[in-house]
Design a protein around this motif. Structure first.
Motif, PDB file in Angstrom:
ATOM      1  N   HIS A  59       0.931  -1.098  -0.056  1.00  0.00           N
ATOM      2  CA  HIS A  59      -0.183   0.093   0.245  1.00  0.00           C
ATOM      3  C   HIS A  59       0.888   1.306   0.066  1.00  0.00           C
ATOM      4  O   HIS A  59       1.974   1.232   0.604  1.00  0.00           O
ATOM      5  CB  HIS A  59      -0.907  -0.256   1.208  1.00  0.00           C
ATOM      6  N   TYR A  89      -1.073  -7.070   0.208  1.00  0.00           N
ATOM      7  CA  TYR A  89      -1.710  -6.051  -0.771  1.00  0.00           C
ATOM      8  C   TYR A  89      -0.448  -5.708  -1.749  1.00  0.00           C
ATOM      9  O   TYR A  89       0.446  -5.233  -1.641  1.00  0.00           O
ATOM     10  CB  TYR A  89      -2.041  -4.715  -0.198  1.00  0.00           C
ATOM     11  N   ALA A  91       0.440  -3.615  -5.039  1.00  0.00           N
ATOM     12  CA  ALA A  91       0.247  -2.272  -5.835  1.00  0.00           C
ATOM     13  C   ALA A  91       0.196  -2.349  -7.229  1.00  0.00           C
ATOM     14  O   ALA A  91       0.498  -3.391  -7.837  1.00  0.00           O
ATOM     15  CB  ALA A  91       0.954  -1.247  -5.058  1.00  0.00           C
ATOM     16  N   ILE A 220     -10.845  -3.764  -3.180  1.00  0.00           N
ATOM     17  CA  ILE A 220     -10.240  -2.614  -2.803  1.00  0.00           C
ATOM     18  C   ILE A 220     -11.248  -1.602  -2.263  1.00  0.00           C
ATOM     19  O   ILE A 220     -12.090  -1.279  -3.013  1.00  0.00           O
ATOM     20  CB  ILE A 220      -9.365  -1.959  -3.937  1.00  0.00           C
ATOM     21  N   SER A 222     -10.467   2.307  -2.004  1.00  0.00           N
ATOM     22  CA  SER A 222      -9.451   3.436  -2.198  1.00  0.00           C
ATOM     23  C   SER A 222     -10.113   4.886  -1.915  1.00  0.00           C
ATOM     24  O   SER A 222     -10.122   4.853  -0.931  1.00  0.00           O
ATOM     25  CB  SER A 222      -9.016   3.211  -3.618  1.00  0.00           C
ATOM     26  N   HIS A 248      -8.966  -4.898   0.911  1.00  0.00           N
ATOM     27  CA  HIS A 248      -7.657  -4.290   1.003  1.00  0.00           C
ATOM     28  C   HIS A 248      -8.324  -2.860   1.471  1.00  0.00           C
ATOM     29  O   HIS A 248      -8.650  -1.950   0.870  1.00  0.00           O
ATOM     30  CB  HIS A 248      -7.053  -4.147  -0.053  1.00  0.00           C
ATOM     31  N   VAL A 250      -7.353   0.275   1.483  1.00  0.00           N
ATOM     32  CA  VAL A 250      -6.398   1.234   0.948  1.00  0.00           C
ATOM     33  C   VAL A 250      -6.719   2.788   1.504  1.00  0.00           C
ATOM     34  O   VAL A 250      -5.753   3.411   1.908  1.00  0.00           O
ATOM     35  CB  VAL A 250      -6.346   1.252  -0.555  1.00  0.00           C
ATOM     36  N   ILE A 273      -3.786  -4.491   5.017  1.00  0.00           N
ATOM     37  CA  ILE A 273      -3.235  -3.443   5.140  1.00  0.00           C
ATOM     38  C   ILE A 273      -3.619  -2.961   6.544  1.00  0.00           C
ATOM     39  O   ILE A 273      -4.758  -2.865   6.893  1.00  0.00           O
ATOM     40  CB  ILE A 273      -3.643  -2.474   4.080  1.00  0.00           C
TER      41      ILE A 273
END
Ligand code: R5P
Length: 298
Positions: A59, A89, A91, A220, A222, A248, A250, A273
């Protein structure tokens, strides 16, 4: 010989729970910034001929990459037997094609770089969208793990009257599996992304599920625009406040705060994360994968 584990800054809690469950040696090393911002790395343990595990979730990868690169190079100089990167995680999986002329396909460049640094990779639910397998971009063995089973267990125990909702067609793969294992129904919505933080989601007929607890599941979270947009539509459709589950966490910028404010009842993530929303522990998945990898290396 036991493998030796190094955890890069920010990965301490996951590394500790791996160490608590497995027969591994804890690597002693020093990593810090010089006053000018450059990175200093020193390994104090004897690593010669050992299988090394590096725990480093990716991350916010740009700042993590140089320390990782230095540590890997140093370990090679110290003659380790192998390096396995544990990056729950991973990227740079989303820029997997040239959307506009002249754009960098960074998923490919990143994969090329990581493949040159380590011998193996263990990761969880990498965002394979247009790619079918990690082999298309990674030239090292990659063990891809899935959090679906753990999420199903959590839902089964906590929200037996859930209706699972995937915000877009890409989420169908894990939402359908999570729903099957949790024994609950699911539906998948249509998403159009107009920009980085501009997302439109359409909700099909929801009447049937008005008495269920909506549970949004995505890989994810985000900017959280995908989740927030979906939450708004569910609210307008008269559904109950949903529980949001992301593999995740993020959460860029204020995403977590904004999602909380949008009218959700709870936000849950896996500890791929480190984040305050972590409630589903992936340690046992990682430990099993490490065991398999160590057996292959014997
Ligand atoms: C998209 O393809 C992914 O599965 C997620 O839906 C997406 O990454 C979520 O992004 P954001 O939170 O920025 O809407």
């Amino acid at each position: 010989m036991k493998p030796i584990i190094f955890s890069l800054p920010g990965n301490e809690s996951l590394a500790e729970s791996i160490i608590a469950r497995m027969k591994v040696e804890t690597g002693d090393f020093e990593i810090r910034q010089f006053p000018d911002g450059e990175t200093y790395v020193r390994v104090l343990s004897d690593v010669k001929a050992k299988n090394v595990l590096i725990v480093c979730t990716l991350h916010q990868p740009d700042a993590k990459l140089l320390p990782l690169l230095f540590l890997c190079n140093l370990l090679r100089d110290l003659k380790v037997k192998s390096i396995c990167l544990v990056a729950p995680y991973l990227a740079y999986m989303r820029q997997d094609k040239q959307f506009n002329p002249g754009e960098a396909v960074t998923s490919q460049y990143f994969a090329h770089l990581l493949s040159s640094l380590v011998d193996r990779l263990i990761t969880i639910d990498p965002h394979l969208h247009r790619r079918v397998s990690m082999k298309e971009i990674y030239s090292i063995p990659c063990e891809v793990l899935h959090a679906a089973e753990l999420i199903s267990e959590w839902i089964k125990l906590t929200i037996p009257d859930a209706i699972l909702i995937g915000p877009d067609s890409e989420s169908e793969q894990w939402v359908s599996e999570v729903a099957k294992n949790a024994g609950v129904p699911f539906m998948v919505l249509q998403k159009i992304r107009h920009g980085d933080s501009d997302v439109e989601v359409s909700v099909p007929q929801v009447e049937k599920y008005k008495n269920n607890i909506p549970v949004l599941v995505d890989d994810i979270i985000s900017t959280a625009r995908t989740m927030i947009e979906t939450v708004m539509h569910l609210k307008n459709a008269g559904m109950k406040p949903p529980v949001c589950i992301g593999v995740h966490a993020v959460f860029s910028g204020n995403a977590f705060k904004e999602l909380k404010k949008s009218g959700v009842s709870k936000i849950i993530t896996c500890n791929t994360i480190h984040h305050s929303s972590n409630e589903i522990d992936i340690t046992k998945l990682i430990c099993k994968a490490i065991d398999r990898n160590q057996t292959e290396l014997k």
